[in-house]
Write a protein that holds these residues in place. Structure first.
Motif, PDB file in Angstrom:
ATOM      1  N   PRO A   1     -46.688  30.117  45.005  1.00 39.02           N
ATOM      2  CA  PRO A   1     -46.087  31.183  44.191  1.00 39.02           C
ATOM      3  C   PRO A   1     -46.766  32.522  44.473  1.00 39.02           C
ATOM      4  O   PRO A   1     -47.997  32.580  44.587  1.00 39.02           O
TER       5      PRO A   1
ATOM      6  N   ASN B   1     -51.730  26.440  34.659  1.00 37.76           N
ATOM      7  CA  ASN B   1     -51.456  27.764  35.204  1.00 37.76           C
ATOM      8  C   ASN B   1     -50.617  27.639  36.474  1.00 37.76           C
ATOM      9  O   ASN B   1     -51.039  26.998  37.436  1.00 37.76           O
ATOM     10  N   PRO B   2     -49.416  28.233  36.477  1.00 34.39           N
ATOM     11  CA  PRO B   2     -48.487  28.005  37.587  1.00 34.39           C
ATOM     12  C   PRO B   2     -48.927  28.606  38.913  1.00 34.39           C
ATOM     13  O   PRO B   2     -48.420  28.207  39.957  1.00 34.39           O
ATOM     14  N   VAL B   3     -49.838  29.563  38.885  1.00 36.86           N
ATOM     15  CA  VAL B   3     -50.202  30.209  40.144  1.00 36.86           C
ATOM     16  C   VAL B   3     -51.566  29.754  40.663  1.00 36.86           C
ATOM     17  O   VAL B   3     -52.115  30.350  41.577  1.00 36.86           O
ATOM     18  N   ARG B   4     -52.117  28.689  40.061  1.00 34.58           N
ATOM     19  CA  ARG B   4     -53.356  28.122  40.609  1.00 34.58           C
ATOM     20  C   ARG B   4     -53.110  26.675  40.989  1.00 34.58           C
ATOM     21  O   ARG B   4     -52.325  25.983  40.357  1.00 34.58           O
TER      22      ARG B   4
ATOM     23  N   LYS C   1     -55.504  37.113  42.041  1.00 30.97           N
ATOM     24  CA  LYS C   1     -56.156  36.856  43.326  1.00 30.97           C
ATOM     25  C   LYS C   1     -56.318  38.132  44.132  1.00 30.97           C
ATOM     26  O   LYS C   1     -57.251  38.264  44.902  1.00 30.97           O
TER      27      LYS C   1
ATOM     28  N   THR D   1     -50.312  36.474  40.462  1.00 30.45           N
ATOM     29  CA  THR D   1     -51.288  36.341  41.538  1.00 30.45           C
ATOM     30  C   THR D   1     -51.792  37.698  41.994  1.00 30.45           C
ATOM     31  O   THR D   1     -52.893  37.820  42.506  1.00 30.45           O
TER      32      THR D   1
ATOM     33  N   ILE E   1     -67.395  24.678  34.635  1.00 31.23           N
ATOM     34  CA  ILE E   1     -67.839  25.290  33.385  1.00 31.23           C
ATOM     35  C   ILE E   1     -68.987  24.488  32.783  1.00 31.23           C
ATOM     36  O   ILE E   1     -69.955  25.044  32.271  1.00 31.23           O
TER      37      ILE E   1
ATOM     38  N   GLU F   1     -62.212  23.463  37.548  1.00 35.26           N
ATOM     39  CA  GLU F   1     -62.708  24.472  36.622  1.00 35.26           C
ATOM     40  C   GLU F   1     -63.489  23.855  35.458  1.00 35.26           C
ATOM     41  O   GLU F   1     -64.575  24.308  35.110  1.00 35.26           O
TER      42      GLU F   1
ATOM     43  N   LEU G   1     -40.423  30.354  38.922  1.00 29.53           N
ATOM     44  CA  LEU G   1     -41.224  29.160  39.219  1.00 29.53           C
ATOM     45  C   LEU G   1     -40.366  27.912  39.267  1.00 29.53           C
ATOM     46  O   LEU G   1     -40.601  27.005  40.069  1.00 29.53           O
TER      47      LEU G   1
ATOM     48  N   GLN H   1     -51.419  36.526  32.900  1.00 30.99           N
ATOM     49  CA  GLN H   1     -52.036  35.200  32.975  1.00 30.99           C
ATOM     50  C   GLN H   1     -51.331  34.311  33.976  1.00 30.99           C
ATOM     51  O   GLN H   1     -51.796  33.222  34.284  1.00 30.99           O
ATOM     52  N   ARG H   2     -50.170  34.770  34.454  1.00 33.59           N
ATOM     53  CA  ARG H   2     -49.456  33.969  35.440  1.00 33.59           C
ATOM     54  C   ARG H   2     -49.111  34.794  36.680  1.00 33.59           C
ATOM     55  O   ARG H   2     -48.117  34.540  37.331  1.00 33.59           O
TER      56      ARG H   2
END
Lengths: 554, 344
Positions: free
Chosen positions: B224, A106-109, B7, B299, A121, A117, B215, B296-297
């Motif tokens: 990001p 996931n690019p934003v985590r 977030k 923030t 779990i 994670e 990205l 899913q991508r």
């Protein structure tokens, strides 16, 4: 071995539903993986290897269904388990190293949170214990300094580093089986080698079994204990690697072996080529790109590149991502203007041409791209795609155009039946033939092939390479062949430039460069080529000195 | 298993309530206060010149200063300032002052947008919008970072941290790449026009390539920031939700038909699909949002009720249901600050 297999697949049949039709794609497949064993599922596109592997994890696409047969994990039949029940074993008992590291994170985590994670779990400790384990895992897969890496986002990591994160996630819970689905297909060859070495090491440390899914027979031969060869959803042959390579029983395995590019098959030396007739002469090519964000800084993508290509021969430019090879050919075809240097094509200095003259000159030098799926306009017919360059450059009567298009299709081995079809109705190999026909319709003298066979299966790749060879002979074409695949390069090139970080680190006749590379980098590249274990029917394998050659005492 | 990474939760308004301007500002302030109470992380207002049916607010910083005085925690953002039409140094000054008066709560979304006729009124050429945008954004950043302006003067008060709170709104892959290269946040629209080649493309089909470009271009060391705006209207009763949706969307349909952009049938279902609207009970909206792959991508997720634009009490209820029931299913948890425990 008498232990219960980690994975036991029996008479598995899988079908996909499209519309209201179901089509069976895997037909009665049976194989097993013993504890600690590496088994490779080998096959070309459409062979069912990925579908079979996905089924063992309960990860079939929504329209896929196991029709019959069983999948046993450690003796337990999991074939008809619910997703919820499978969640309890995924990661812990069986885990996946996916194909594309680019889209699997996931690019934003942050890296750390994604690794944590899987531990959360499965409730492996409190926050502090999990953090410690995350750091330990990152260190184990070579991502250091781990504290810093944990706080980074995927876009800050290279492809190889992302694959290391996915490996860390896959081994985090110490599963008994790892399914590795083309784990290195998107990576450069030296990175591929390090990643495969890492998987090997981790496997040996913890006795994990690996089901390796790959289209690359070289990778399978080097890394697996046993091979399972699939074609059209059926097993053609399976057995220990050594036996199968020495004496393949099925015709299909023999063909795969014959088509696999390997270091053992150099192209025969070309007789009677005038050594002073150069189609391309590049001297001191340098290209700087401005760096955005900074102050008047530049990045040197190519630094003083020089090479010459004799008419009617093939010169290869080899290098990994970021080596500058793409920038180099974009300059040679006149798409970008270099910062410095001279590019002569047929004696004409391309860097001095502008506007209409440059446009007219471009028809002498044509480009064939890597991706046969992306480079053809999906709305046009094949006839129109091949004809289009003629409309742009040469005003000739419609009847002549039509004849020329038919001739070209025949030359690349496509019947007239293809004229009115659209690209989507064609296979990858057929599309690449169309792309070649389109490039040739203007009668160019030079063809630039940018990773033109990289996306194709080995048997199709072998067909396209032999087509290119035949066209070169009959039309007297000069090829500039850009590739990351050294085995293919050795098979078809006369001369080569090896590029690394914008510089040419090796150059010259192919046998000289491959046999006695000047640079440590070229040696590393050659060493990293998979397929060392493949037999070499074309003659003795090339001796590659991986250490310094012994010196004669004075 | 899909984990959504949302977030921060935002509330976005174009101040389009069907009342006069003064009342629009009062209601929007109340909606933002309500959002803060419900745990939202941010509130965003749009800037529109002249056309009251497009949006109710031409002066974003004036309004945000007022909103800041009526709230304490929620971040306040422009979504967006139409930068080509602005004097960048005046924007820099207004933003710096608003940021100080709000206790550092300002976020600054910018974009090359703006009504074509507005360019004429401002004495500018609309085909220069991208060049104007680039030049004005560069000047804005220089001013905030305390750099020397032409003639040697420097901004007072300077506000160097605002540079890290810039968001760029765009409809295109190249625009997303520019936002990434600059290290700014990326703002994605609630809906986008489909190309004639792919009339059935999903919003994610269009926006995912933008995310990829953003990205890929984003420099190392930059976190990001991807904000997806979505039309979301949550109600207790599905019939009521659909009735209000039909009223609101039909208003827009007539306007779209007049401009020739009308491609869908007249059924409310078609309109909902064509305009990427998420409407219904919390369960229905959760399901609808979970199938939006862009999220899913992302923030940040901001809800706006445009183009349904239900009456004010329904907007307040939708805000409650969104924060209380919908957003937690998308991975969002309200930020709990030490010492600010809420008593229900």
């Amino acid at each position: 071995m008498t232990a219960t297999p980690i994975l036991q697949v029996d008479d598995l049949a899988i079908a996909y539903r499209t519309g209201d039709r179901e089509q069976r794609v895997v037909h009665g497949v049976s194989f097993s993986v013993a504890p600690g064993e590496v088994v490779a599922l080998v096959g070309e596109s459409g062979s069912g290897k990925t579908t079979t592997a996905q089924a063992t994890l309960g990860l079939l696409a929504g329209n896929g269904r196991v029709e019959s047969g069983t999948i046993r994990l450690n003796g337990t039949d999991i074939t008809r388990w619910s997703q919820k029940r499978l969640d309890s074993i995924r990661g812990a008992v069986v885990s996946l190293i996916p194909q594309d590291p680019g889209s699997s994170l996931n690019p934003v985590r942050t890296i750390g949170s994604q690794l944590a994670e899987v531990l959360q779990i499965h409730k492996r400790g409190d926050r502090k214990a999990i953090h410690a384990r995350v750091i330990e895992l990152l260190e184990r897969v070579g991502l250091t300094p781990a504290e810093m890496r944990a706080r980074q986002y995927p876009h800050e990591l290279s492809g190889g580093m992302k694959q290391r994160v996915l490996i860390a996630i896959a081994v985090a819970l110490k599963p008994a089986l790892i399914v590795a689905d083309e784990p290195t297909s998107a990576l450069d060859v030296t990175v591929q080698r390090r990643i495969l070495d890492l998987i090997d090491e981790l496997r040996r440390e913890s006795g994990t079994a690996v089901l390796l899914v790959t289209h690359d027979l070289g990778v399978a031969a080097d890394r697996a204990d046993r091979l399972v060869v699939l074609q059209n959803g059926r097993i053609q042959e399976q057995g220990p690697v050594k036996d199968m390579l020495a004496a393949p029983r099925s015709a299909y395995t023999r063909r795969l072996l014959a088509d696999a590019p390997s270091l053992g098959k150099p192209r025969p030396a070309r007789p009677g080529i005038d050594s002073q007739d150069f189609a391309i002469e590049v001297t001191g090519l340098t290209h700087d790109f401005p760096v955005t964000g900074g102050e008047a800084k530049t990045f040197r993508a190519i630094d003083d590149l020089s090479f010459k290509v004799r008419r009617g021969t093939t010169h290869a430019i080899v290098g990994e991502s970021g080596s500058g090879k793409t920038t180099a050919i974009r300059s040679v075809v006149g798409f970008i203007k270099p910062t410095a240097g001279r590019i002569l094509v047929d004696g004409v200095d391309l860097t001095t041409l502008k506007g209409e003259k440059l446009r007219q000159f471009r028809k002498h030098i044509q480009l064939v791209y890597q991706n046969p799926f992306g480079s053809l306009d999906p709305r046009q017919t094949i006839a129109r795609i091949v004809e289009e360059p003629l409309l742009n450059f040469e005003p000739i009567p419609a009847a002549d155009r039509a004849r020329k298009v038919r001739d070209m299709l025949a030359r690349v081995g496509l019947s007239e039946g293809f004229l009115e079809r659209h690209p989507r109705a064609l296979s990858g190999g057929q599309r690449q033939r169309v792309a070649i026909a389109r490039a040739l319709v203007l009668d160019p003298r030079v063809l630039v092939l940018d990773e033109a066979v990289s996306a194709l299966d080995v048997t199709v790749q072998a067909q396209i390479l032999s087509l290119l060879d035949e066209l070169q002979k009959t039309l007297g074409l000069t090829y500039l062949f850009v590739s990351h695949d050294l085995a293919v390069v050795r098979q078809i090139s006369d001369t080569v430039s090896v590029m690394h970080r914008g510089r040419q680190v090796d150059g010259g006749p192919i046998e000289a460069v491959f046999g006695r590379p000047d640079s440590a980098y070229t040696r590393e590249l050659i060493d990293a080529i998979p397929g060392r274990s493949l037999p070499t029917p074309g003659g003795p394998a090339l001796a590659v000195p991986s250490e310094n050659p012994p010196r004669l005492s004075p | 298993m899909t984990m959504f990474p949302i977030k921060r939760l935002g509330f976005f308004t174009r101040l389009l309530d069907q009342v006069d301007a003064a009342e629009r500002y009062r209601l929007a302030t109340e909606q933002i206060r309500h959002a803060e109470k419900c745990g939202f992380d941010s509130a965003w207002i749009a800037q529109h010149h002249f056309h009251e049916g497009e949006g109710g607010l031409p002066a974003p910083f004036v309004f945000l200063a007022h909103a800041a005085a009526h709230t304490s925690r929620i971040r306040l953002g422009t979504g967006i300032v139409t930068l080509p039409l602005e004097m960048p140094i005046r924007v820099a000054e207004d933003a710096a002052v608003t940021d100080l008066m709000s206790g550092g709560r300002l976020e600054v979304g910018v974009g090359p947008g703006g009504n074509l006729t507005a360019f004429t009124a401002f004495g500018l050429e609309s085909d220069q919008r991208h060049a104007l945008f680039d030049a004005n954004l560069a000047l804005l950043k220089t001013a905030w970072s305390g750099g020397a302006l032409a003639g040697g003067d420097r901004l007072y008060p300077s506000s160097p941290t605002l540079v890290d709170r810039i968001w760029q709104a765009t409809f295109t892959v190249s625009g997303a790449r520019r936002a990434g290269l600059a290290g700014d946040g990326l703002m994605l629209s609630r809906t986008q026009p489909r190309s004639p080649e792919a009339p059935q493309a999903s919003l994610a089909d269009i926006q995912n390539p933008m995310l990829d470009a953003y990205l890929e271009a984003l420099p190392k060391g930059v976190e990001p920031r991807i904000l997806a705006s979505r039309t979301i209207f949550v109600a207790d009763d599905v019939k009521e939700a659909m009735r209000l949706a039909e009223t609101g969307l039909s208003r827009l349909r007539h306007r779209l038909a007049a401009t020739g952009n009308f491609t869908s049938g007249s059924l409310v279902g078609d309109l909902i699909r064509a305009m990427d609207v998420h409407v219904g009970t919390p369960e229905q909206v959760i399901e609808s949002l979970q199938s939006d792959m862009t999220l899913q991508r992302s923030t940040d997720l901001t809800m706006q009720v445009h183009s349904i634009d239900p009456p004010h009490p329904y907007i307040l209820r939708s805000i409650e249901l969104f924060a209380g029931k919908v957003a937690p299913a998308l991975g969002w948890t309200p930020e709990v600050k030490a010492g600010t425990r809420q008593v229900a």
